[in-house]
Design a protein around this motif. Structure first.
Motif, PDB file in Angstrom:
ATOM      1  N   ILE A  16      -9.171  -1.754  -9.016  1.00  0.00           N
ATOM      2  CA  ILE A  16      -8.546  -1.495 -10.328  1.00  0.00           C
ATOM      3  C   ILE A  16      -9.306  -0.445 -11.132  1.00  0.00           C
ATOM      4  O   ILE A  16      -8.686   0.495 -11.680  1.00  0.00           O
ATOM      5  CB  ILE A  16      -8.410  -2.810 -11.116  1.00  0.00           C
ATOM      6  CG1 ILE A  16      -7.409  -3.735 -10.398  1.00  0.00           C
ATOM      7  CG2 ILE A  16      -7.966  -2.548 -12.547  1.00  0.00           C
ATOM      8  CD1 ILE A  16      -7.249  -5.087 -11.056  1.00  0.00           C
ATOM      9  N   PRO A  17     -10.656  -0.538 -11.277  1.00  0.00           N
ATOM     10  CA  PRO A  17     -11.355   0.527 -12.037  1.00  0.00           C
ATOM     11  C   PRO A  17     -11.146   1.914 -11.445  1.00  0.00           C
ATOM     12  O   PRO A  17     -11.031   2.904 -12.177  1.00  0.00           O
ATOM     13  CB  PRO A  17     -12.830   0.102 -11.947  1.00  0.00           C
ATOM     14  CG  PRO A  17     -12.793  -1.356 -11.711  1.00  0.00           C
ATOM     15  CD  PRO A  17     -11.582  -1.580 -10.853  1.00  0.00           C
TER      16      PRO A  17
ATOM     17  N   ALA B  66       0.824  -1.211   0.000  1.00  0.00           N
ATOM     18  CA  ALA B  66       0.000   0.000   0.000  1.00  0.00           C
ATOM     19  C   ALA B  66       0.860   1.263   0.000  1.00  0.00           C
ATOM     20  O   ALA B  66       0.472   2.287  -0.580  1.00  0.00           O
ATOM     21  CB  ALA B  66      -0.931  -0.015   1.205  1.00  0.00           C
ATOM     22  N   SER B  67       2.014   1.191   0.640  1.00  0.00           N
ATOM     23  CA  SER B  67       2.885   2.369   0.705  1.00  0.00           C
ATOM     24  C   SER B  67       3.569   2.667  -0.621  1.00  0.00           C
ATOM     25  O   SER B  67       4.149   3.747  -0.784  1.00  0.00           O
ATOM     26  CB  SER B  67       3.936   2.178   1.801  1.00  0.00           C
ATOM     27  OG  SER B  67       4.842   1.127   1.446  1.00  0.00           O
ATOM     28  N   LEU B  68       3.505   1.715  -1.561  1.00  0.00           N
ATOM     29  CA  LEU B  68       4.158   1.949  -2.854  1.00  0.00           C
ATOM     30  C   LEU B  68       3.465   3.031  -3.664  1.00  0.00           C
ATOM     31  O   LEU B  68       4.016   3.524  -4.660  1.00  0.00           O
ATOM     32  CB  LEU B  68       4.189   0.643  -3.661  1.00  0.00           C
ATOM     33  CG  LEU B  68       5.007  -0.508  -3.064  1.00  0.00           C
ATOM     34  CD1 LEU B  68       4.918  -1.736  -3.963  1.00  0.00           C
ATOM     35  CD2 LEU B  68       6.458  -0.089  -2.881  1.00  0.00           C
TER      36      LEU B  68
ATOM     37  N   VAL C 104       0.792   0.080  -8.836  1.00  0.00           N
ATOM     38  CA  VAL C 104       0.633  -1.140  -8.028  1.00  0.00           C
ATOM     39  C   VAL C 104       0.263  -0.773  -6.595  1.00  0.00           C
ATOM     40  O   VAL C 104      -0.614  -1.392  -5.975  1.00  0.00           O
ATOM     41  CB  VAL C 104       1.929  -1.976  -8.064  1.00  0.00           C
ATOM     42  CG1 VAL C 104       1.823  -3.147  -7.085  1.00  0.00           C
ATOM     43  CG2 VAL C 104       2.194  -2.481  -9.468  1.00  0.00           C
ATOM     44  N   GLY C 105       0.917   0.246  -6.039  1.00  0.00           N
ATOM     45  CA  GLY C 105       0.594   0.686  -4.689  1.00  0.00           C
ATOM     46  C   GLY C 105      -0.822   1.202  -4.579  1.00  0.00           C
ATOM     47  O   GLY C 105      -1.502   0.965  -3.572  1.00  0.00           O
TER      48      GLY C 105
ATOM     49  N   ALA D  65       5.997   5.449 -11.930  1.00  0.00           N
ATOM     50  CA  ALA D  65       4.577   5.377 -12.255  1.00  0.00           C
ATOM     51  C   ALA D  65       4.035   3.959 -12.106  1.00  0.00           C
ATOM     52  O   ALA D  65       2.927   3.747 -11.575  1.00  0.00           O
ATOM     53  CB  ALA D  65       4.341   5.885 -13.678  1.00  0.00           C
ATOM     54  N   THR D  66       4.781   2.980 -12.565  1.00  0.00           N
ATOM     55  CA  THR D  66       4.303   1.595 -12.497  1.00  0.00           C
ATOM     56  C   THR D  66       4.186   1.127 -11.046  1.00  0.00           C
ATOM     57  O   THR D  66       3.181   0.538 -10.644  1.00  0.00           O
ATOM     58  CB  THR D  66       5.268   0.671 -13.264  1.00  0.00           C
ATOM     59  OG1 THR D  66       5.364   1.111 -14.630  1.00  0.00           O
ATOM     60  CG2 THR D  66       4.757  -0.761 -13.220  1.00  0.00           C
ATOM     61  N   ILE D  67       5.230   1.410 -10.270  1.00  0.00           N
ATOM     62  CA  ILE D  67       5.214   1.009  -8.857  1.00  0.00           C
ATOM     63  C   ILE D  67       4.100   1.743  -8.113  1.00  0.00           C
ATOM     64  O   ILE D  67       3.389   1.174  -7.284  1.00  0.00           O
ATOM     65  CB  ILE D  67       6.572   1.281  -8.197  1.00  0.00           C
ATOM     66  CG1 ILE D  67       7.651   0.405  -8.840  1.00  0.00           C
ATOM     67  CG2 ILE D  67       6.507   1.026  -6.686  1.00  0.00           C
ATOM     68  CD1 ILE D  67       9.039   0.648  -8.294  1.00  0.00           C
TER      69      ILE D  67
END
Length: 529
Positions: free
Chosen positions: A93-94, A35-37, A48-49, A43-45
């Motif tokens: 995700i949405p 969650a902290s990511l 994911v976070g 941008a990618t990381i």
């Protein structure tokens, strides 16, 4: 905060390796890291976070429903937890894709993002409500001791979820909190979760329930390499003085682990006894300190789990006790037999043999007195020779029953005397400081030695032999070797079998190494006690 989860998780895993609470806490720590990511510059990381931003909520639901064993015990619990994970990941995700800034290169779409948030909020609310329902049902089913622990923890858990879900919306709008203050509150709540779980696990009823869960796992993986049953019970119930008693159906009394009878009336006033039954038949009892175990229900729960295992332990204890009794009775029989042999030998030696010697002397005197009467002299001399033959036969009989040297001077002197009368050279080595052994040990080893040397002379076709007697600690060792033809084995003759039986009676061990063409080595080890 992550460090708190990791520390508590590792401690829980170490203390309860069969429980999943430790791995679950470590998983919650991993969820916090993911969650902290979202704050990453990549941008990618960061995406994911953002997807995992609400994952700690799902792990919190999982921890509450799995406490204290770390396992979900019903389909309802598994369904709620699965819904929580799907809500915090798939339905997130949405929101990430169409939310501000977009994700995965997709252009932001406010309507789709709001729809995604709405669906996620509804499903999340359902999961939250289901969690409350399941926890409430568990509290209602729990015993009073369990409820004292479960209720505060579950109230804290529900309040934590509520704070994390709606705090960000309600606190700023109603109480004017800043987003930073709300964030600190949410972080504090998450940091308190492992602490609350640890405190709950350390309290009475559930701590014991967790220990008993561990006990149940141990009972399904019994191994002689692990701790004893009494030790595991002591740890599980929190009473190092706990005792296991076993029911002896023959005497209708309890016995301890050594097979000695014990009476419930002899227990200390501060100790309690809870019987253990198997198929409505008594198999044993748990005796514990009331001041150390305030809740007898945990002991009763353990007793219900122990039936089969305790019955097996009981049979082992009774078998061990019967073997000890049998061993003692056999030793008493050997002692009685040897005592009787000594008495007979002593009577023959001191009584009949002495009388024959006196008769022989009297016959000789009669022969001298009748020197002038040749016929009477011959008869008297013949009488003397007959008495001498009878006395010699009697001495041989006395020696066979119990050698005088053994009775008067002990094993070592008797062994030397026996070896000196053999027709082949036999070397004697004595590694003994104290030559006084119990009479049963001396008699047994002497007759083993006599039988072995007789076999060497009669059957082994040996040219020479050797005898050694050693005393190490509480063990006396007798070893007889020869350079004969070998081939001796237990069961091949009554002599070797008798030797083995004599040694076995005293709890000793007889070994025979006899390769053909090489010779034979017979080794007897007998404990002095």
């Amino acid at each position: 905060m992550v460090l708190i989860y990791v520390t508590v998780g590792l401690v829980a895993w170490d203390r309860r390796p069969s429980s999943l609470m430790g791995p679950l806490l470590l998983g919650a720590a991993a969820a916090l890291v993911l969650a902290s990511l979202g704050n990453s510059a990549n941008a990618t990381i960061a995406t994911v976070g953002a997807i995992c931003a609400t994952l700690p909520l799902a792990t919190l639901i999982h921890l509450l429903l799995a406490f204290p064993t770390g396992r979900l015990s019903s389909r309802a619990e598994r369904a709620v937890v699965l819904t929580g994970y799907l809500t915090s990941t798939i339905l997130q995700i949405p929101v990430v894709i169409w939310g501000p800034g977009g994700g995965f290169g997709v252009a932001p779409n406010r309507e789709w993002a709001e729809l995604g948030e709405l669906v996620q909020s509804i499903v999340g609310a359902v999961a939250f409500a289901a969690t409350v329902v399941v926890l409430t049902a568990r509290i209602r089913r729990a015993s009073s001791s369990e409820r004292r622990v479960l209720a505060p923890l579950f109230v804290f858990g529900v309040a934590s979820i509520a704070t994390l879900l709606i705090g960000a919306e309600v606190l700023p709008s109603v109480f004017g909190w800043t987003q930073a203050a709300v964030g600190y509150l949410q972080l504090s709540v998450l940091a308190l979760v492992p602490v609350a779980i640890a405190l709950a696990a350390l309290r009475g009823g559930i701590a014991r329930a967790s220990e008993l869960e561990e006990l149940g796992v141990w009972l399904t993986h019994l191994s002689t390499e692990r701790e004893t049953l009494a030790a595991v019970l002591s740890e599980a119930l929190g009473d190092p003085s706990l005792e296991l008693w076993f029911w002896d159906p023959h005497t209708q009394h309890y016995v301890d682990s050594a097979g000695q009878p014990v009476e419930p009336q002899t227990a200390h006033p501060q100790r309690s006894l809870i019987p253990v039954d198997l198929d409505e038949e008594p198999v044993g009892a748990l005796v514990y300190q009331r001041s150390l175990i305030s809740d007898p229900e945990s002991v009763r729960m353990a007793s219900r789990m122990l039936g089969i295992v305790l019955d097996r332990e009981r049979l082992t204890v009774l078998l061990r006790a019967s073997r000890v009794d049998l061993q003692r009775s056999r030793e008493r029989l050997v002692g009685v037999a040897d005592t009787e042999r000594r008495r007979i030998a002593q009577n023959l030696h001191d009584g009949l043999q002495a009388e024959l010697v006196l008769l022989g002397i009297e016959a000789q005197q009669l022969a001298h007195a009748a020197a002038d009467q040749h016929h009477i002299q011959e008869r008297a001399q013949e009488l003397r020779r007959s008495i001498d033959r009878s006395a010699a036969g009697l001495r041989a009989l006395v020696h066979d029953v119990m050698p005088p040297s053994l009775m008067q001077r002990g094993l070592l002197a008797a062994a030397e005397d026996l070896v000196d009368r053999m027709p082949i050279p036999i070397k004697v080595e004595l590694q003994v400081q104290d030559r006084a052994f119990p009479s049963a040990v001396e008699s047994t080893l002497y007759f083993v030695l006599a039988e072995a040397i007789t076999n060497v002379v009669k059957h082994a076709e040996a040219k020479e032999g050797a005898v050694s007697v050693a005393h190490r600690g509480s063990i006396v060792t007798l070893e007889i070797t020869d350079d004969g033809k070998g081939g001796a084995a237990l069961g091949a003759g009554s002599g070797l079998t008798g030797m083995a039986e004599r040694i076995d009676v005293l709890g000793g061990v007889l070994t025979i190494d006899s390769l053909r063409g090489i010779g034979t080595r017979i080794r007897a080890e007998v404990p002095l006690a």
